[in-house]
Design a protein around this motif. Structure first.
Motif, PDB file in Angstrom:
ATOM      1  N   GLU A 184      81.464 -43.491  -0.200  1.00  0.00           N
ATOM      2  CA  GLU A 184      80.391 -43.992  -1.191  1.00  0.00           C
ATOM      3  C   GLU A 184      79.486 -43.050  -1.685  1.00  0.00           C
ATOM      4  O   GLU A 184      79.032 -42.077  -0.901  1.00  0.00           O
ATOM      5  CB  GLU A 184      79.527 -45.116  -0.200  1.00  0.00           C
ATOM      6  CG  GLU A 184      78.331 -45.755  -1.216  1.00  0.00           C
ATOM      7  CD  GLU A 184      77.435 -46.201  -0.236  1.00  0.00           C
ATOM      8  OE1 GLU A 184      77.614 -46.809   1.052  1.00  0.00           O
ATOM      9  OE2 GLU A 184      76.401 -46.913  -0.700  1.00  0.00           O
ATOM     10  N   ALA A 239      75.656 -43.530  -3.437  1.00  0.00           N
ATOM     11  CA  ALA A 239      74.765 -44.153  -4.141  1.00  0.00           C
ATOM     12  C   ALA A 239      73.507 -43.471  -4.687  1.00  0.00           C
ATOM     13  O   ALA A 239      73.073 -42.489  -4.147  1.00  0.00           O
ATOM     14  CB  ALA A 239      74.267 -45.096  -2.805  1.00  0.00           C
ATOM     15  N   GLU A 295      69.997 -49.805  -4.845  1.00  0.00           N
ATOM     16  CA  GLU A 295      71.088 -48.584  -5.224  1.00  0.00           C
ATOM     17  C   GLU A 295      71.982 -49.126  -6.347  1.00  0.00           C
ATOM     18  O   GLU A 295      72.112 -50.182  -6.260  1.00  0.00           O
ATOM     19  CB  GLU A 295      72.127 -48.311  -3.752  1.00  0.00           C
ATOM     20  CG  GLU A 295      72.587 -49.625  -3.499  1.00  0.00           C
ATOM     21  CD  GLU A 295      73.568 -49.138  -1.996  1.00  0.00           C
ATOM     22  OE1 GLU A 295      73.715 -48.017  -2.006  1.00  0.00           O
ATOM     23  OE2 GLU A 295      73.892 -50.134  -1.243  1.00  0.00           O
ATOM     24  N   HIS A 310      72.174 -41.499  -1.262  1.00  0.00           N
ATOM     25  CA  HIS A 310      72.987 -41.319  -0.095  1.00  0.00           C
ATOM     26  C   HIS A 310      74.440 -41.289  -0.287  1.00  0.00           C
ATOM     27  O   HIS A 310      75.156 -41.827  -1.624  1.00  0.00           O
ATOM     28  CB  HIS A 310      72.633 -42.493   0.883  1.00  0.00           C
ATOM     29  CG  HIS A 310      72.558 -43.875   0.531  1.00  0.00           C
ATOM     30  ND1 HIS A 310      71.805 -44.545  -0.009  1.00  0.00           N
ATOM     31  CD2 HIS A 310      73.808 -44.580   0.763  1.00  0.00           C
ATOM     32  CE1 HIS A 310      72.401 -45.487  -0.286  1.00  0.00           C
ATOM     33  NE2 HIS A 310      73.490 -45.842   0.015  1.00  0.00           N
ATOM     34  N   ASP A 347      76.136 -44.267   6.305  1.00  0.00           N
ATOM     35  CA  ASP A 347      75.541 -43.950   5.121  1.00  0.00           C
ATOM     36  C   ASP A 347      74.418 -42.725   5.727  1.00  0.00           C
ATOM     37  O   ASP A 347      73.761 -42.795   6.726  1.00  0.00           O
ATOM     38  CB  ASP A 347      74.373 -44.769   4.579  1.00  0.00           C
ATOM     39  CG  ASP A 347      75.386 -45.963   4.042  1.00  0.00           C
ATOM     40  OD1 ASP A 347      75.985 -45.778   3.026  1.00  0.00           O
ATOM     41  OD2 ASP A 347      75.162 -47.084   4.432  1.00  0.00           O
ATOM     42  N   GLU A 354      68.575 -46.888   3.641  1.00  0.00           N
ATOM     43  CA  GLU A 354      69.570 -46.618   2.349  1.00  0.00           C
ATOM     44  C   GLU A 354      68.844 -46.817   0.992  1.00  0.00           C
ATOM     45  O   GLU A 354      69.336 -46.195   0.196  1.00  0.00           O
ATOM     46  CB  GLU A 354      70.777 -47.076   2.655  1.00  0.00           C
ATOM     47  CG  GLU A 354      70.849 -48.479   2.300  1.00  0.00           C
ATOM     48  CD  GLU A 354      72.165 -49.095   2.009  1.00  0.00           C
ATOM     49  OE1 GLU A 354      73.130 -48.289   1.900  1.00  0.00           O
ATOM     50  OE2 GLU A 354      72.316 -50.360   2.213  1.00  0.00           O
TER      51      GLU A 354
HETATM   52 ZN    ZN Z   1      74.580 -47.677  -0.123  1.00  0.00          ZN
END
Ligand code: ZN
Ligand code: ZN
Length: 413
Positions: A320, A322, A254, A349, A383, A344
């Motif tokens: 977050e 990503a 990511e 995500h 996430d 993830e």
């Molecule tokens: Zn992440």
């Protein structure tokens, strides 16, 4: 471990974790946290560490069955406390700057049916009493790495139709593919190349300094979000203050940053189930207004989802963003691992809850200053995957220019 112990890939993987994951230097102490079921692999990691000149390998053993027993039967008062020796162990080694390798392997359903209040109180007590350890870890004051190896309960969850032995082998194969280990001895150079590619993309995003991102796909995601002034995209390798390079998650695909917490608007539809505290939540749909989740629906596990975003004020805001391309090795496998470390890395995500300090000078800011700059604050960070092979993401620059970031699930930069 059902693979033959002499399988070359096991040694290659252990060496990869020590050399690239931790970048272990001669004379360093290594704290190795590992489930008892994975002792043979822990020994391989210890051997690789001593090979690299490690001063001492110190063990912290864990066990799913014993922790489930404790959550079900131990005296209620213990969930608000942390043993003195545990504080001294983790906080003490963190202060010395010892490297930390965590082998994460757990039955995703291990805590199913446990009183959620006990889990929350125990998480809170740990967060409070091991604060020096977590602060040093989040502040990259020692090199650390989280990786995984299979255990039977987890393998059976991922491959329910296979007998246990075959499920174990299949999960080993999936993990080796995900971490670029093939037994030919070139995992370290494959990772150096991979990390360099992530860094090039990260540099490009940091030069573009987008004001906003716009996500769309055919599942129904249509979401616009602003990036705070001074935001930084990060990926792959981390650095301690004295320049020690390490990779905190293996695998990692990511490139991520933090959104402006009050800016998200639109609809987000999850593209994969979310495994949370021993529950599976399927078909998540969020409606978002000015950064806050105003409607949370799911086809299965809706109550668990609603509780998760109500843990505190910040849990219903995002922390977050990503970017993960669908051509990543984890994504190509199309397996639900029931573990965030892998899942993830399968898709783009977003996390609700706490923001990573992805901001210029964040290290010198107080918590209040970070919040004032738009970073979210929460005790949780969860996430959920939104990426699909038809996902488009467009970046909008400060002067309103639109630049394709993702087209059809992959980087367009
Ligand atoms: Zn992440
Ligand atoms: Zn996250």
């Amino acid at each position: 471990m059902s693979l033959h112990p002499s399988d070359k890939r096991l040694d290659e993987y252990a060496a990869l974790l020590i050399r690239i994951g931790l970048g272990l230097r001669p004379g360093m102490t290594l704290v190795l946290s590992c489930p008892v079921d994975c002792a043979p692999f822990a020994r391989k990691c210890a051997a690789a560490a001593y090979d690299a000149g490690c001063r001492e390998v110190v063990m912290s053993w864990r066990d799913d069955a014993l922790s489930r027993m404790k959550f079900l039967h131990a005296d209620d008062a213990i969930f608000d406390t942390t043993a003195e020796w545990q504080k001294q162990f983790f906080n003490g080694y963190a202060e010395q700057g010892a490297a930390y390798l965590a082998i994460a392997a757990s039955d995703p359903m291990n805590l199913h049916g446990v009183d959620p209040d006990r889990i929350q109180r125990s998480t809170r007590a740990g967060g409070r009493d091991l604060r020096p350890f977590y602060d040093a870890q989040m502040g990259n004051r020692f090199p650390w790495c989280i990786a995984s190896v299979p255990i039977p309960s987890w393998a059976k969850k991922v491959f329910p139709d296979l007998p246990e032995e075959e499920a174990m082998d299949a999960l080993w194969q999936a993990i080796f593919d995900a971490v670029r280990v093939n037994g030919r001895g070139d995992a370290v150079s494959a990772w150096q190349e991979h990390l360099a590619r992530l860094e090039r993309l990260t540099d490009t995003l940091n030069t573009l300094r987008f004001a906003r991102l716009h996500y769309t796909n055919s599942l129904g995601t249509d979401f616009t979000v602003a990036l705070p002034e001074g935001h930084i995209w990060q990926s792959g390798a981390d650095r301690t203050a004295d320049g020690h390079v390490f990779v905190a998650n293996m695998p990692t695909e990511e490139i991520f940053t933090a959104p402006d917490r009050n800016s998200g608007n639109g609809t987000l539809v999850a593209s994969m189930p979310l495994v949370h505290d021993g529950n599976v939540i399927r078909g998540i749909r969020f409606t978002v207004r000015d950064g806050k989740i105003t409607e949370a629906c799911a086809d299965e596990g809706e109550e668990v989802l609603r509780a998760a975003i109500a843990v505190d004020e910040g849990a219903s805001y995002f922390g977050e963003l990503a970017l993960v391309p669908t051509d990543s090795p984890v994504s190509r496998q199309g397996i639900l691992f029931f573990q965030t470390l892998f899942d993830e890395n399968a898709a783009c995500h977003i996390a609700f809850g706490e923001a990573y300090p992805c901001l210029e000078n964040a290290a010198r800011m107080t918590r209040e200053e970070r919040i004032a700059h738009g970073l979210n604050d929460s005790i949780t960070h969860v996430d959920f995957m939104i990426g699909t092979p038809d996902m488009h993401i467009t970046g909008i620059t400060q002067d309103g220019k639109e630049i394709p970031v993702f087209r059809n699930g992959n980087f367009a930069l």
